[in-house]
Design an enzyme around this catalytic site. Sequence first.
Site, mmCIF file in Angstrom:
data_model
loop_
_atom_site.group_PDB
_atom_site.id
_atom_site.type_symbol
_atom_site.label_atom_id
_atom_site.label_comp_id
_atom_site.label_asym_id
_atom_site.label_seq_id
_atom_site.Cartn_x
_atom_site.Cartn_y
_atom_site.Cartn_z
ATOM 1 N N HIS A 83 -4.197 -2.765 -6.014
ATOM 2 C CA HIS A 83 -3.391 -1.667 -6.543
ATOM 3 C C HIS A 83 -4.304 -0.547 -7.031
ATOM 4 O O HIS A 83 -5.107 -0.750 -7.927
ATOM 5 C CB HIS A 83 -2.503 -2.158 -7.693
ATOM 6 C CG HIS A 83 -1.408 -3.065 -7.217
ATOM 7 N ND1 HIS A 83 -0.490 -3.636 -8.047
ATOM 8 C CD2 HIS A 83 -1.091 -3.494 -5.969
ATOM 9 C CE1 HIS A 83 0.354 -4.379 -7.332
ATOM 10 N NE2 HIS A 83 -0.002 -4.306 -6.070
ATOM 11 N N ASP A 88 0.805 -1.229 0.000
ATOM 12 C CA ASP A 88 0.000 0.000 0.000
ATOM 13 C C ASP A 88 0.834 1.274 0.000
ATOM 14 O O ASP A 88 0.440 2.289 0.565
ATOM 15 C CB ASP A 88 -0.974 0.015 1.200
ATOM 16 C CG ASP A 88 -1.803 -1.251 1.241
ATOM 17 O OD1 ASP A 88 -2.262 -1.673 0.167
ATOM 18 O OD2 ASP A 88 -1.959 -1.834 2.325
HETATM 19 P P1 IMP Z 1 -2.559 -12.758 3.272
HETATM 20 O O1 IMP Z 1 -1.565 -12.317 2.237
HETATM 21 O O2 IMP Z 1 -3.978 -12.509 2.851
HETATM 22 O O3 IMP Z 1 -2.314 -14.142 3.755
HETATM 23 O O4 IMP Z 1 -2.353 -11.823 4.563
HETATM 24 C C1 IMP Z 1 -1.162 -11.841 5.333
HETATM 25 C C2 IMP Z 1 -0.822 -10.443 5.815
HETATM 26 O O5 IMP Z 1 -0.448 -9.633 4.710
HETATM 27 C C3 IMP Z 1 -1.978 -9.701 6.490
HETATM 28 O O6 IMP Z 1 -1.441 -8.878 7.497
HETATM 29 C C4 IMP Z 1 -2.558 -8.868 5.345
HETATM 30 O O7 IMP Z 1 -3.261 -7.744 5.799
HETATM 31 C C5 IMP Z 1 -1.285 -8.483 4.626
HETATM 32 N N1 IMP Z 1 -1.497 -8.194 3.201
HETATM 33 C C6 IMP Z 1 -1.685 -9.083 2.190
HETATM 34 N N2 IMP Z 1 -1.805 -8.459 1.026
HETATM 35 C C7 IMP Z 1 -1.657 -7.147 1.285
HETATM 36 C C8 IMP Z 1 -1.636 -5.986 0.452
HETATM 37 O O8 IMP Z 1 -1.755 -6.036 -0.769
HETATM 38 N N3 IMP Z 1 -1.469 -4.791 1.092
HETATM 39 C C9 IMP Z 1 -1.292 -4.721 2.428
HETATM 40 N N4 IMP Z 1 -1.287 -5.760 3.241
HETATM 41 C C10 IMP Z 1 -1.466 -6.975 2.668
HETATM 42 MG MG MG Z 2 -2.670 -2.234 -1.777
#
Ligand code: IMP
Ligand code: MG
Length: 334
Positions: A43, A13
């Site tokens: 994105h 982000d």
């Molecule tokens: P997962 O990737 O859904 O398994 O989540 C694992 C961790 O990564 C969590 O803390 C999510 O909030 C974070 N996370 C996954 N994808 C993103 C993203 O695109 N932006 C920010 N945090 C992410």
């Molecule tokens: Mg994002």
Amino acid sequence: MIADVVVDLQYGDCGKGKVSHLLCEKNDYTHVIRYNGGCNAGHTIYHKGEKFVTHHIPCGVFYGVRSIIGPGCVVNVQQLFKEIEELQEKGIDTTGLIGIASNTHVITDFHLVEDKKDTSIGTTKRGNGPAYRDKYDRKGVRAEHVPELEDYIVDMYKELYENDNTPYSEVKILFEGAQGFGLDVDWGDYPYVTSSHCTVGSAVLNGVPPKCIRDVWGVAKIYETYVGAKPFEGPEPVFEEIRKVGEEYGATTGRPRQVNWMDFDMLKQAVDINGVTKLVVNKVDVLEKVKRWCLYSGINLFEFTKLDDMKKWISDELYDRHIEIMFSGNKDSI
Ligand code: IMP
Ligand code: MG
């Protein structure tokens, strides 16, 4: 062959979508490749003034460039089709542009059900962890075995090295990363991480030799945000203000992002480990609005009286890295 890589240096982000979109506008890439993650990513892209949020699809589609979901990713078939439809409805013609590497793994309904049960990490519940687990456990399903994806499947080797339209030596790739250094399965704050590799090494795993890499665009924010289960936000009320001014709510899940000052030491590590050549520090306008400029380094919290002092401190600390540093306070430019 030439490849530029966009990589996030914090917790996702930070504006990879914006940087990738701008790079795509300015360069004659033949391919944009997403190299990790799935639809946990969101994105945010402003294209001709209109806001788009992509999850799976690389930003090449906005400029008619071949856009490939690489083998380092995991893909949710329904979400992918939904995203294609949304783009088409908003006038972005994706016909013939989107490809999925045959060896990309798919996120199944079972993975989604499992991920919904997560309470300890605070995942996006998009099935990523279970999909990657099954891939490494050799129980996963590859995209090439999913009939609905037939029209999109590409052999990465043929696409990059034996392409009838683009000779090998003319292939120019933009690698668009997802998530970020602090969420990387190896370098992040384990277990509060995602299940894929979010560093520049991950891009190379998608079928390109390291010697082809030209620029590594590291993307950061002037403050930090994190979404997930671990306590992250600082105690000061200014963080609530930053969240509002900076619109810090998840693009995928809508969850409020926890806010804190920049951890400069982590940023420096991420710059070094990724071999960043161009550093974009986004959202300086947000700190200008709340009128506080701070960062952590070592055990210290440094407070600056104005933005220029903070910029100078960061630039001086990274001076011997010889990288180009850009500070941005704008949604659709650097
Ligand atoms: P997962 O990737 O859904 O398994 O989540 C694992 C961790 O990564 C969590 O803390 C999510 O909030 C974070 N996370 C996954 N994808 C993103 C993203 O695109 N932006 C920010 N945090 C992410
Ligand atoms: Mg994002």
